[in-house]
Design an enzyme around this catalytic site. Structure first.
Site, mmCIF file in Angstrom:
data_model
loop_
_atom_site.group_PDB
_atom_site.id
_atom_site.type_symbol
_atom_site.label_atom_id
_atom_site.label_comp_id
_atom_site.label_asym_id
_atom_site.label_seq_id
_atom_site.Cartn_x
_atom_site.Cartn_y
_atom_site.Cartn_z
ATOM 1 N N ASP A 1 -1.198 14.788 13.393
ATOM 2 C CA ASP A 1 -1.417 16.192 12.668
ATOM 3 C C ASP A 1 -0.398 16.030 11.148
ATOM 4 O OD1 ASP A 1 -2.468 16.864 14.531
ATOM 5 O OD2 ASP A 1 -0.716 17.682 15.478
ATOM 6 N N HIS B 1 -7.759 -6.780 0.907
ATOM 7 C CA HIS B 1 -6.089 -5.474 0.618
ATOM 8 C C HIS B 1 -4.782 -5.881 1.429
ATOM 9 C CE1 HIS B 1 -3.815 -1.849 0.143
ATOM 10 N NE2 HIS B 1 -4.735 -1.381 1.262
ATOM 11 N N SER C 1 0.544 -1.151 -0.146
ATOM 12 C CA SER C 1 -0.186 0.201 -0.106
ATOM 13 C C SER C 1 1.013 1.106 0.075
ATOM 14 C CB SER C 1 -0.964 0.260 1.188
ATOM 15 O OG SER C 1 -1.717 0.706 1.181
#
Length: 250
Positions: free
Chosen positions: A171, A231, A83
């Site tokens: 963040d 996946h 991924s």
């Protein structure tokens, strides 16, 4: 440099570097690294696990991080990425082909995807860490935002309960989400080496319409599929995944 967890001992052939996906860590590869019978270098990608936190999370950044690991352990490596880690490996192949002997890209293509992983960040941020004394406490809070128990367990691997704090730079990952789900534009020299795009039969991440983009950048790409895998094919079908690596990597 990235935090590295090593498995096995150095051999005559190059090491095998394994790069995890978004919200993952080096520990995701433990079963694979033990079964593949190679000297394996599993890493925490930047802004994940015990690796350094940075203000950026672009694929050129991630590729450069992997290049540093390979250069510190030898002249080249076999490299596997899942991924997000797969996109990092593709970028490494395009920018530093000298460092790769063979590469395996697990269930991802060099394209921009329309979905966002932001809801997972929102779910992790929603947990009141001051009320977490055990992993079960966090799981009960997370249930309000994530139905799938397997996904919750995966996310909670990155929670340091003792701190308590996430081992993820939420963040920056949130701010850079468009880069993570995207693919950078550029005039790349195609990677002429051996590369396998291994996908899960129950996943739609690598679709037939992606093949032209893959072949444009990786003209010698080969394709294989593990029919019963989704996946997270290395977690769904570890035995078949390891056999695929052994066959392709030699």
């Amino acid at each position: 440099m990235l935090n590295i967890v090593e498995h096995g001992t150095p051999q005559d052939r190059p090491p095998l570097l394994l790069a995890h996906g978004l919200y993952g860590s080096a520990r995701n590869w433990g079963v694979i690294a033990k079964r593949v019978e190679r000297h394996c270098l599993t890493v925490d990608m930047r802004n994940h696990g015990a690796s350094p936190w940075y203000d950026s999370h672009s694929y050129p950044d991630l590729a450069n991080d992997l290049a540093q690991v390979i250069e510190a352990h030898g002249v080249c490596a076999d490299v596997v990425g899942h991924s997000m880690g797969g996109k990092a490996v593709m970028m490494l192949a395009l920018t530093r082909p000298d460092l790769i002997r063979r590469a395996v890209i697990a269930d991802i293509a060099p394209v921009t995807y329309g979905h966002s992983q932001q809801p997972m960040i929102d779910a992790m941020r929603a947990i009141d860490l001051t009320a977490v004394a055990t992993r079960g406490d966090a799981d009960r809070q997370l249930q309000a935002h994530v139905d799938d128990a397997g996904v919750r367990a995966f996310l909670l691997q990155s929670l340091d309960v003792k701190a308590p704090a996430w081992r993820l730079n939420l963040d920056v990952l949130s701010r850079e989400m468009a880069k993570i789900t995207g693919w950078p534009e550029g005039d790349f020299t195609p990677f002429e080496g051996d590369i396998l795009f291994l996908s899960g039969g129950r996943s739609d991440y690598v679709r037939p319409e992606h093949r032209p983009a893959i072949k444009a950048l990786f003209p010698n790409a080969k394709f294989a599929k593990i029919p019963q895998a989704g996946h997270w094919l290395h977690a769904d079908t570890p035995r078949e995944f390891v056999e695929s690596l052994k066959v392709f990597l030699g």
